[in-house]
Enzyme design. Structure first.
Site, mmCIF file in Angstrom:
data_model
loop_
_atom_site.group_PDB
_atom_site.id
_atom_site.type_symbol
_atom_site.label_atom_id
_atom_site.label_comp_id
_atom_site.label_asym_id
_atom_site.label_seq_id
_atom_site.Cartn_x
_atom_site.Cartn_y
_atom_site.Cartn_z
ATOM 1 N N CYS A 4 24.130 12.227 17.759
ATOM 2 C CA CYS A 4 23.178 13.015 16.984
ATOM 3 C C CYS A 4 23.543 13.052 15.503
ATOM 4 O O CYS A 4 22.665 12.975 14.643
ATOM 5 C CB CYS A 4 23.085 14.418 17.554
ATOM 6 S SG CYS A 4 22.374 14.453 19.222
ATOM 7 N N GLU A 64 18.742 17.620 19.125
ATOM 8 C CA GLU A 64 18.595 17.053 17.785
ATOM 9 C C GLU A 64 17.750 15.785 17.793
ATOM 10 O O GLU A 64 16.910 15.582 16.905
ATOM 11 C CB GLU A 64 19.968 16.706 17.180
ATOM 12 C CG GLU A 64 20.917 17.872 17.082
ATOM 13 C CD GLU A 64 21.860 18.004 18.267
ATOM 14 O OE1 GLU A 64 23.020 18.371 18.033
ATOM 15 O OE2 GLU A 64 21.448 17.749 19.419
ATOM 16 N N HIS A 93 18.977 14.726 23.642
ATOM 17 C CA HIS A 93 19.615 15.913 23.065
ATOM 18 C C HIS A 93 18.604 16.628 22.173
ATOM 19 O O HIS A 93 17.651 16.017 21.665
ATOM 20 C CB HIS A 93 20.823 15.521 22.228
ATOM 21 C CG HIS A 93 21.993 15.064 23.036
ATOM 22 N ND1 HIS A 93 23.264 14.975 22.511
ATOM 23 C CD2 HIS A 93 22.097 14.681 24.334
ATOM 24 C CE1 HIS A 93 24.090 14.556 23.446
ATOM 25 N NE2 HIS A 93 23.406 14.358 24.557
ATOM 26 N N CYS A 148 26.851 16.027 18.271
ATOM 27 C CA CYS A 148 27.773 15.045 18.826
ATOM 28 C C CYS A 148 27.729 13.782 17.949
ATOM 29 O O CYS A 148 26.916 13.691 17.024
ATOM 30 C CB CYS A 148 27.370 14.718 20.264
ATOM 31 S SG CYS A 148 25.849 13.747 20.377
#
Length: 149
Positions: free
Chosen positions: A79, A48, A46, A76
């Site tokens: 993260c 992040e 992801h 999410c």
């Protein structure tokens, strides 16, 4: 946030979910990333997570104290947890995520007093742009899956 949005646009061009993130320390970008889960075949890739890894590498340490993460979509659970463990000071969010947001929308991992750190969370920065690119991406994806593209 504009720089994070440019990263989201890059993800969009590569047919990745258009999310971009960057970490700033002393007014300098020290880490950045955009979603690359498809390209890397890695569910943890992801925006992040990639930005956190790059920032820690730049600083040569595992904690991001005195740092701010800018991200186009609310993190999410994975993260948000990584942001808590990295001890980032502030999380600045573009669009909220009503499905998996973990900085106050659906869950509040970032604000949990049961964890060792609670970063400040700000949201609503370039919200319309961040929502627009996500909606466009998923509309196109649904259309192509239905054979209309």
């Amino acid at each position: 946030m504009q720089q994070a949005f440019f990263l989201a646009e890059q993800a969009y061009e590569e047919k990745e979910v258009p999310v971009g993130a960057l970490v700033v320390h002393d007014d300098a970008i020290i880490g950045k990333g955009y979603n690359q889960t498809e390209r890397l075949n890695d569910p943890t890739a992801h925006a992040e997570m990639l930005a956190i890894s790059a920032a820690c590498s730049t600083l040569g340490q595992k904690y991001l104290t005195d740092c701010t993460l800018y991200v186009t979509l609310e993190p999410c659970p994975m993260c948000a947890g990584a942001l808590v463990w990295s001890k980032v000071d502030t999380i600045v969010i573009g669009a909220l995520d009503a499905r998996a947001g973990s900085c106050g929308s659906v869950f509040n991992i970032a604000g949990s007093s049961q964890l060792n750190h609670q970063p400040e969370v700000l949201h609503g920065f370039m919200e319309q742009d961040c929502e627009w690119i996500l909606k466009k991406f998923f509309q196109e994806r649904r259309s192509s899956q239905n054979g209309h593209a």
